[in-house]
Structure formats: structure tokens, C-alpha cells
Design an enzyme around this catalytic site. Structure first.
Site, PDB file in Angstrom:
ATOM      1  NE  ARG A 104      77.112 100.900 -36.232  1.00  0.00           N
ATOM      2  CZ  ARG A 104      77.001  99.830 -35.952  1.00  0.00           C
ATOM      3  NH1 ARG A 104      75.587  99.539 -35.688  1.00  0.00           N
ATOM      4  NH2 ARG A 104      77.639  98.796 -36.019  1.00  0.00           N
ATOM      5  CB  THR A 108      76.372 106.253 -28.691  1.00  0.00           C
ATOM      6  OG1 THR A 108      76.887 106.840 -29.937  1.00  0.00           O
ATOM      7  CG2 THR A 108      77.311 106.958 -27.816  1.00  0.00           C
ATOM      8  CG  ASP A 200      83.461  98.230 -40.886  1.00  0.00           C
ATOM      9  OD1 ASP A 200      83.081  98.865 -42.047  1.00  0.00           O
ATOM     10  OD2 ASP A 200      83.287  99.146 -39.925  1.00  0.00           O
ATOM     11  CG  ASP A 203      86.834  99.210 -41.862  1.00  0.00           C
ATOM     12  OD1 ASP A 203      86.810 100.426 -42.368  1.00  0.00           O
ATOM     13  OD2 ASP A 203      86.950  98.841 -40.466  1.00  0.00           O
TER      14      ASP A 203
HETATM   15  C1  PRP Z   1      77.762 101.000 -41.239  1.00  0.00           C
HETATM   16  C2  PRP Z   1      76.875 100.576 -42.574  1.00  0.00           C
HETATM   17  C3  PRP Z   1      75.465 101.313 -42.337  1.00  0.00           C
HETATM   18  C4  PRP Z   1      75.618 101.366 -40.812  1.00  0.00           C
HETATM   19  C5  PRP Z   1      74.710 100.321 -40.254  1.00  0.00           C
HETATM   20  O1  PRP Z   1      78.409 102.157 -41.694  1.00  0.00           O
HETATM   21  O2  PRP Z   1      77.268 100.828 -43.702  1.00  0.00           O
HETATM   22  O3  PRP Z   1      75.367 102.637 -42.856  1.00  0.00           O
HETATM   23  O4  PRP Z   1      76.900 101.039 -40.329  1.00  0.00           O
HETATM   24  O5  PRP Z   1      74.369 100.550 -38.771  1.00  0.00           O
HETATM   25  P1  PRP Z   1      73.204 100.925 -38.209  1.00  0.00           P
HETATM   26  O6  PRP Z   1      71.887 100.448 -38.704  1.00  0.00           O
HETATM   27  O7  PRP Z   1      73.274 100.576 -36.764  1.00  0.00           O
HETATM   28  O8  PRP Z   1      73.028 102.598 -38.419  1.00  0.00           O
HETATM   29  P2  PRP Z   1      79.264 102.910 -40.772  1.00  0.00           P
HETATM   30  O9  PRP Z   1      78.715 104.048 -39.838  1.00  0.00           O
HETATM   31  O10 PRP Z   1      80.234 101.902 -40.211  1.00  0.00           O
HETATM   32  O11 PRP Z   1      80.161 104.028 -41.693  1.00  0.00           O
HETATM   33  P3  PRP Z   1      80.837 103.488 -43.170  1.00  0.00           P
HETATM   34  O12 PRP Z   1      80.040 103.249 -44.284  1.00  0.00           O
HETATM   35  O13 PRP Z   1      81.448 104.870 -43.380  1.00  0.00           O
HETATM   36  O14 PRP Z   1      82.054 102.286 -42.826  1.00  0.00           O
HETATM   37  N1  URA Z   2      77.829  98.184 -40.001  1.00  0.00           N
HETATM   38  C1  URA Z   2      78.570  97.120 -40.451  1.00  0.00           C
HETATM   39  O1  URA Z   2      79.384  97.694 -41.473  1.00  0.00           O
HETATM   40  N2  URA Z   2      78.500  96.022 -40.141  1.00  0.00           N
HETATM   41  C2  URA Z   2      77.948  95.475 -39.321  1.00  0.00           C
HETATM   42  O2  URA Z   2      77.573  94.421 -38.871  1.00  0.00           O
HETATM   43  C3  URA Z   2      76.935  96.463 -38.435  1.00  0.00           C
HETATM   44  C4  URA Z   2      77.102  97.785 -39.050  1.00  0.00           C
END
Ligand code: PRP
Ligand code: URA
Length: 209
Positions: A104, A108, A200, A203
Site C-alpha cells: 500500500r 495514496t 501495522d 511491522d
Molecule cells: C497492510 C495489510 C493489508 C493492507 C490493508 O499491508 O496487511 O494487506 O495493508 O489495507 P487496505 O485494505 O487499505 O488495502 P501493507 O500494504 O502495509 O503491506 P505489508 O503487509 O507488507 O506490511
Molecule cells: N494495514 C495495517 O497493517 N494496519 C491498518 O490499520 C491498516 C492497514
């Protein structure tokens, strides 16, 4: 309209509280996410198709039931979806695993796909897409777009925490996809984080805070 199932088991709510707590460290966070994913897997697999099979118990012959059709497929959305794989695999050790990477954009909130690696012949498989968070819905919608472009049809989505905004977006984009969640939280904040949420997820799972 896609069906929505929120888990109500008290152990699920208890374990969610553990991972929401900012004082929970990586090790306990990871273990508890794995436990929660087993509850999700139990719910999300409740409609797997069965067929009859003749066996002998130590007492008598019988017609019993076993899973039918091709092996199911688990699709974690990278990275954070990886934290849910073990729970799903513990109930379906025969499952194939496909990986879809989505990142993500922090400004944006639009997801960008960076990896797709799927097993062959996904058309007839029961497909379990997993990710801890359903926030805007962008990541899971883009993931399911990819799966459908490649022929996937029997798709569900399981997450730990969802918000109404993301649920609505997913239901509108993919009305055939059942949604399983451990909790429906309040809303998204102005940075696209779930409130109260758990921060997150990636993380916290991987210690990259
Ligand atoms: C996080 C989470 C989802 C996404 C959700 O991933 O694990 O995949 O955000 O958000 P959305 O519904 O608004 O798309 P992130 O993009 O932070 O990547 P990561 O899993 O590598 O931390
Ligand atoms: N992705 C995350 O990891 N946490 C949130 O709260 C939203 C999107």
C-alpha cells in the site's frame, strides 16, 4: 451481496485483545495471530465439499465422508498475510499455497502488486485469501481481481480486523466473495489505519517497526 461472518467466540475476542495491546511483543503477537488464524480457518472451511467413501472401521464397514475435489489453495497477501498461513495449514495440511504481494502506498493508500506466484489449475480449487487487515479494501480487491483473471471462482477472504469502509468496498467489487473476520472495528483514520485496530500488522509480525 457478499456474506459477512464476524466470529463471536470468547477466545477470539480475548486473543484479539492480546494483539491489539501495544505492549505485546513480536513473539507473542506472532503466536496469537497464528492461534486466531486457526479459528478463522475453522469458520472459513465450513462449506468445503464432501464425497462419500467406503471404509472399514475396526468394528464395521461404513460409508463415510471425505473432502472432494482438487486440493484447496491458501493465498496470503504478502507480507502480513503470511502470519495467518500456519493456522490455515494446520486444518488443511494438503492445501497448495499461492503468494500475492501487495504494497500500500502510504500517501495514496493505493495498493501496488509486486508478486504473483500461484499453483496450476486454480479454477476448481476452493481459494482462501488471507490478510490480517481489511482497511480501505484496496489490497484484497486487487488480489481477488488477479485470482479471477486467472480463473479462480470459489474465493473467500479471512482477516483479523475489518472496518465498514473496507467491507463495503469489497462487497461492491466482489459480491460473490464471503468475508470472515474476527472483529468489525469502528473506522479508518486519516492515515488509512484501522481504529482501534492493532497498528501495522506487517511491522508487528516481522519486527520491522
Ligand atoms: C497492510 C495489510 C493489508 C493492507 C490493508 O499491508 O496487511 O494487506 O495493508 O489495507 P487496505 O485494505 O487499505 O488495502 P501493507 O500494504 O502495509 O503491506 P505489508 O503487509 O507488507 O506490511
Ligand atoms: N494495514 C495495517 O497493517 N494496519 C491498518 O490499520 C491498516 C492497514
Amino acid at each position: 451481496m457478499a456474506e459477512l461472518f464476524e466470529l463471536t467466540h470468547p477466545l477470539v475476542k480475548h486473543k484479539l485483545t492480546i494483539i491489539r495491546d501495544e505492549n505485546t511483543g513480536t513473539n507473542q503477537f506472532r503466536e496469537t495471530v497464528k492461534e486466531l488464524s486457526t479459528f478463522l480457518a475453522y469458520e472459513a472451511t465450513k462449506n468445503l465439499p464432501l464425497q462419500e467413501v467406503a471404509i472399514n472401521t475396526p468394528v464395521t464397514p461404513m460409508v463415510a465422508r471425505e473432502l472432494s475435489g482438487p486440493k484447496p489453495m491458501i493465498v496470503p497477501i504478502l507480507r502480513a498475510g503470511l502470519g495467518l498461513v500456519d493456522g490455515f495449514l494446520s486444518l488443511m495440511p494438503q492445501a497448495k499455497i499461492g503468494h500475492i504481494g501487495m504494497r500500500r502506498d502510504e500517501e495514496t493508500l493505493v495498493p501496488e502488486s509486486y508478486l504473483t506466484k500461484l499453483p496450476p489449475e486454480i479454477e476448481e480449487r476452493e481459494i482462501f485469501v488471507i490478510d490480517p487487515m481489511l482497511a480501505t479494501g484496496g489490497s484484497v480487491i486487487a488480489t481477488i481481481d488477479i485470482l479471477k483473471e486467472r480463473g479462480g471462482r470459489n474465493i473467500s477472504f479471512s482477516c483479523l480486523v475489518a472496518v465498514p469502509e473496507g467491507i463495503k468496498a469489497l462487497q461492491e467489487a466482489h459480491p460473490d466473495v464471503k468475508i470472515y473476520t474476527c472483529n468489525i472495528d469502528s473506522h479508518l483514520n486519516d492515515r488509512g489505519y484501522i481504529v482501534p485496530g492493532l497498528g501495522d500488522a506487517g511491522d508487528r509480525l516481522f519486527g520491522t517497526l
